[in-house]
Design a protein around this motif. Structure first.
Motif, short mmCIF file in Angstrom:
data_model
loop_
_atom_site.label_atom_id
_atom_site.label_comp_id
_atom_site.label_asym_id
_atom_site.label_seq_id
_atom_site.Cartn_x
_atom_site.Cartn_y
_atom_site.Cartn_z
N GLY A 425 0.81 -1.21 0.00
CA GLY A 425 0.00 0.00 0.00
C GLY A 425 0.85 1.26 0.00
O GLY A 425 0.33 2.35 -0.29
N ARG A 426 2.13 1.14 0.32
CA ARG A 426 3.03 2.28 0.21
C ARG A 426 3.41 2.52 -1.25
O ARG A 426 3.28 1.64 -2.10
CB ARG A 426 4.31 2.04 1.02
CG ARG A 426 4.11 1.89 2.50
CD ARG A 426 5.46 1.77 3.21
NE ARG A 426 5.31 1.59 4.65
CZ ARG A 426 6.33 1.58 5.51
NH1 ARG A 426 7.57 1.69 5.05
NH2 ARG A 426 6.11 1.43 6.81
N THR A 427 3.90 3.70 -1.53
CA THR A 427 4.45 3.98 -2.86
C THR A 427 5.92 3.57 -2.87
O THR A 427 6.66 3.79 -1.90
CB THR A 427 4.32 5.46 -3.21
OG1 THR A 427 4.94 6.25 -2.18
CG2 THR A 427 2.85 5.85 -3.32
N PHE A 428 6.33 2.95 -3.98
CA PHE A 428 7.71 2.48 -4.15
C PHE A 428 8.29 3.11 -5.41
O PHE A 428 7.56 3.50 -6.34
CB PHE A 428 7.75 0.95 -4.29
CG PHE A 428 7.57 0.21 -2.99
CD1 PHE A 428 8.66 -0.38 -2.36
CD2 PHE A 428 6.32 0.09 -2.41
CE1 PHE A 428 8.51 -1.07 -1.18
CE2 PHE A 428 6.15 -0.60 -1.22
CZ PHE A 428 7.25 -1.19 -0.61
N ARG A 429 9.61 3.15 -5.44
CA ARG A 429 10.31 3.62 -6.63
C ARG A 429 11.63 2.87 -6.73
O ARG A 429 12.45 2.92 -5.82
CB ARG A 429 10.57 5.14 -6.54
CG ARG A 429 11.28 5.72 -7.76
CD ARG A 429 10.37 5.72 -8.97
NE ARG A 429 11.05 6.26 -10.15
CZ ARG A 429 10.51 6.30 -11.36
NH1 ARG A 429 9.26 5.86 -11.55
NH2 ARG A 429 11.19 6.80 -12.38
N GLU A 510 12.22 2.37 -13.11
CA GLU A 510 12.78 2.54 -14.44
C GLU A 510 12.73 1.22 -15.19
O GLU A 510 13.24 0.20 -14.72
CB GLU A 510 14.22 3.04 -14.33
CG GLU A 510 14.36 4.41 -13.66
CD GLU A 510 15.81 4.84 -13.55
OE1 GLU A 510 16.66 4.19 -14.20
OE2 GLU A 510 16.08 5.81 -12.84
N GLU A 511 12.12 1.26 -16.38
CA GLU A 511 11.96 0.04 -17.16
C GLU A 511 13.31 -0.52 -17.60
O GLU A 511 13.44 -1.73 -17.81
CB GLU A 511 11.09 0.32 -18.39
CG GLU A 511 9.64 0.61 -18.05
CD GLU A 511 8.78 0.77 -19.28
OE1 GLU A 511 8.19 -0.24 -19.72
OE2 GLU A 511 8.74 1.90 -19.82
N ALA A 512 14.28 0.34 -17.75
CA ALA A 512 15.59 -0.11 -18.24
C ALA A 512 16.26 -1.09 -17.29
O ALA A 512 17.09 -1.90 -17.70
CB ALA A 512 16.49 1.09 -18.49
N GLU A 516 8.60 -1.63 -13.62
CA GLU A 516 7.43 -1.35 -14.44
C GLU A 516 7.12 0.13 -14.48
O GLU A 516 7.50 0.89 -13.58
CB GLU A 516 6.21 -2.13 -13.91
CG GLU A 516 6.39 -3.63 -13.90
CD GLU A 516 5.17 -4.35 -13.37
OE1 GLU A 516 4.17 -3.67 -13.06
OE2 GLU A 516 5.20 -5.59 -13.26
N ARG A 517 6.40 0.52 -15.53
CA ARG A 517 6.05 1.92 -15.68
C ARG A 517 4.70 2.25 -15.04
O ARG A 517 4.47 3.38 -14.60
CB ARG A 517 6.01 2.25 -17.18
CG ARG A 517 5.74 3.73 -17.48
CD ARG A 517 5.77 3.99 -18.97
NE ARG A 517 4.77 3.15 -19.64
CZ ARG A 517 4.60 3.14 -20.96
NH1 ARG A 517 5.38 3.88 -21.74
NH2 ARG A 517 3.67 2.36 -21.50
N LYS A 518 3.79 1.28 -15.00
CA LYS A 518 2.45 1.53 -14.46
C LYS A 518 2.51 1.84 -12.98
O LYS A 518 3.13 1.10 -12.20
CB LYS A 518 1.55 0.32 -14.70
CG LYS A 518 1.22 0.06 -16.15
CD LYS A 518 0.26 -1.11 -16.28
CE LYS A 518 -0.12 -1.34 -17.72
NZ LYS A 518 -1.05 -2.50 -17.87
#
Length: 690
Positions: A425-429, A510-512, A516-518
């Motif tokens: 439920g948290r945002t990840f990057r 980052e897709e590279a 995922e981008r979504k």
């Protein structure tokens, strides 16, 4: 606009939205099922009620001139308005009390947590006569101002409690931790340790020796303990009642004590979640609770349900706080399925006793705390697994990607990405969390696992195709239609109007570098992919030796269930060979309810069917086969569908009326136990129920 945005995230707006939804449902379908039954169906309900000694027939179902059977309650029960003497009876579970049934409010057989007993029913008999109806209506109108004042006060307290949750680490210890995405196809390190501890615990407890009938004192080495998994299918309330009943019998017979995992799809997820939280691992108590809830006769999204939950202490908080916290993320919005998630879960978990303190608790909705609280960490209890699926458009892959939620982590064994359960439920990057917020409510997790109404249109078409005969014009036409709407650019246009709930995607980045981008993650009911959770128990890291699969699908009598098993084998590259070849249901004579031997003839050998499983050497060998490969099988599936049984002639559970009597039909799952025990012992052949 900031004002409109703040309004949409206010407790009052959300409650009004939920109230309008409940009111709309109530206008269309919130009447108790029993009021829409024919005389023949009512007679059937009354007959089944007489078979269950601890149930009391609701007053509006008892024919005039007859009397309902006395209700059973526990020894701490109190009798209001009655001077009848209490007669104590000892049982293997608890002392029980038989008392005269009150005229208006039936009592219940109750056993949840440390709750008090004998609460009055929320579903009172309908008033008779115009004068009585008017009197009741006036009474309700006079109570409205006080009720709404209390409701406004509850709404004002929601934000205050949420601020405490976000600040006090004592209440939410996950606030002091950052989370990271675990990448890999292996089990969580703590689950690996749990499996080893569970094997030791089973060996030391002699549970396996007792189950197999070995001589007393026989020692079993932990390495010889098989990995047993208990599985429940989807099927809504029928699966919820049925799997609870199956677990009750499995625990009584000792199979539960040798199990390592318990997993479910859709309706069975309700049973698993409740068993490990409100029921304290007691399926008998959980069944009593479900029977009580079913007797209320309320639609799970009706206004009556909303009132029942909101009028309980902190009920409004448990309804709205998960939704408000989710809306604050800024990534996802709130939809119909989010309201469905909190309403249905709170209603099912709520104690029906006004003496319970509290009737809903914070620990009930924490799935991560189950690992320590129920003794899983010490290997004392099977590890529970909830399942869901995600739509996968990748070429050359199955249409759905499996996801699972254990008390340890949430993730996909196919994607090889996992996050701690307390951080979902948290945002990840790029694999790291970017915020610290309290754990997502178990109610929202169950919403994803039971979100069949929000499934893609293609899922419903596929289910319809599976129920039709092969190579008919209808199945061919539907197949072509399904192929058309499965194209990625058409699926959104032809998708379900009821949208699935969203969560921040923990795999975004980052897709590279493989992310995922979504930004949004949509999870659906796993029954859209396969109505049994066999996929998650046959991964490379989690290889079960014996899977006891209890199937409560409505189509278990038209061979669609075995078609799903074949699809499972093809997707997992497994060869499945039944030990006993049975005729397809389509080739059998129709069931004749008036013939004594028709049930035994039609369903002989089908109550517990043993299927041996090998790893397929070639793609053509995957799925259901008739020829047994060489060598010993790698695992065994004991497939137990819910079928008509001779103990209740003329009663078909696949056409079960949605009422408290589902408990009785679900308890027929216990008749599988003889075949299950022989299957665990490794004897050949499929078995009939006793």
């Amino acid at each position: 606009m900031p004002i409109a945005k703040a309004l949409r995230r206010s407790p009052g707006y959300l409650y009004a939205k939920m109230y309008c939804l409940a009111l709309a449902v109530s206008l269309f379908s919130a009447r108790p099922i029993s009021r829409r039954l024919s005389p023949e169906q009512l007679a059937q309900l009354q007959r089944l009620h007489s078979l269950v000694p601890h149930l009391q027939m609701p007053a509006h179902l008892v024919p005039r001139g007859s009397h309902a059977a006395p209700a059973l309650s526990h020894r701490r029960a109190t009798t209001s308005g009655s001077s009848e003497a209490l007669q104590i009876h000892g049982t293997q579970h608890a002392h029980q009390v038989i008392r005269k049934a009150p005229k208006r409010a039936p009592s219940f057989s109750w056993a949840l947590k440390s709750l008090a007993h004998d609460a009055p029913s929320f579903a009172l008999p309908s008033p008779q006569g115009l004068a009585e109806r008017m009197q009741r209506s006036l009474k309700l109108l006079s109570e409205l101002p006080r009720r709404w004042l209390l409701r406004i006060q509850d709404l004002a307290q929601v934000r205050r409690r949420m601020r405490l949750d976000e600040r006090e680490a004592r209440r939410c210890p996950e606030l002091e931790r950052d989370a990271a995405v675990r990448v890999g196809l292996t089990m969580h390190p703590q689950e690996t340790a749990f499996v080893a501890q569970r094997r030791v615990a089973i060996a030391e407890s002699a549970a396996l020796s007792k189950l197999l009938g070995l001589p007393e004192g026989t020692k079993v080495h932990p390495d010889d303990v098989p990995l047993v998994a208990l599985c429940g299918s989807g099927g809504g309330y029928r699966a919820k009642f049925g799997f609870t009943a199956a677990l009750e019998v499995l625990k009584r017979q000792g199979v539960w004590d040798v199990a390592t995992w318990t997993a479910g799809v859709s309706g069975s997820c309700w049973s698993i979640a409740a068993l490990y939280t409100v029921a304290n691992l007691c399926p008998t108590a959980l069944m009593a609770h479900y029977v009580t809830v079913a007797h209320e006769g309320l639609h799970p999204l009706s206004r009556g349900v909303l009132d029942v939950v909101a009028r309980s202490k902190q009920g409004t908080y448990f309804l709205l706080a998960p939704l408000l916290a989710k809306a604050r993320s800024g990534v996802v919005g709130l939809g119909l399925m989010d309201l469905y998630a909190t309403m249905t879960t709170c209603y099912q978990f709520l104690s029906r006793s006004p003496h319970a303190r509290p009737r809903l608790s914070r620990s009930t909705f924490s799935w991560a705390q189950v690992f320590e609280r129920t003794g899983i960490a010490a290997g004392q209890t099977p590890l529970p697994i909830l399942t869901a699926v995600r739509r996968d458009h990748t070429e050359g892959t199955p249409p759905y990607q499996w996801w699972e939620a254990t008390p340890l982590e949430v993730g996909s064994p196919e994607a090889g990405r996992w996050v701690p359960t307390w951080s979902f439920g948290r945002t990840f990057r790029n694999g790291a969390s970017t915020q610290r917020i309290p754990e997502t409510s178990l109610a929202l997790l169950l919403g994803y696992c039971t979100s069949a109404p929000a499934g893609p249109l293609t899922g419903y078409v596929s289910a319809l195709i599976a129920s039709l005969p092969v190579d008919t014009w209808a199945s061919i036409a539907l197949g072509k239609l399904n192929t058309f709407i499965q194209h990625r650019r058409f699926e959104r246009r032809w998708g379900n109007l009821i949208r699935a709930a969203d969560e921040p995607n923990p795999l975004v980045g980052e897709e590279a570098v493989g992310w995922e981008r979504k930004r949004r993650l949509k999870l659906f009911d796993a029954g859209l992919a396969n109505n049994l959770p066999s996929h998650i128990l046959t991964t490379e890291s989690r290889q079960a030796d014996i899977v006891l699969a209890f199937d409560y699908s409505s189509d278990v009598q038209n061979d669609a269930a075995f078609a799903r098993l074949s699809t499972f084998g093809q997707q997992r590259s497994l060869t499945l060979v039944p030990r006993q070849r049975l005729e397809p249901f389509a080739a059998l004579e129709p069931l004749a309810a008036d013939e004594d031997g028709s049930i035994e003839t039609r369903f002989a050998g089908r109550y517990a069917q043993i299927i041996d499983v090998w790893r397929a050497e070639r793609p053509d060998d995957a799925g259901l086969q008739h020829e047994r490969p060489s060598g010993e099988p790698h695992m065994c599936i004991v497939y137990c569908p819910l079928l008509p049984h001779r103990s209740q002639r003329g009663f078909d559970p696949s056409q079960l009326v949605q009422s408290g009597l589902e408990a009785r039909a679900g308890r027929r799952a216990g008749t599988h136990i003889a075949g299950v025990r022989r299957g665990v012992c490794g004897t050949g052949g499929a078995h009939r129920a006793p």
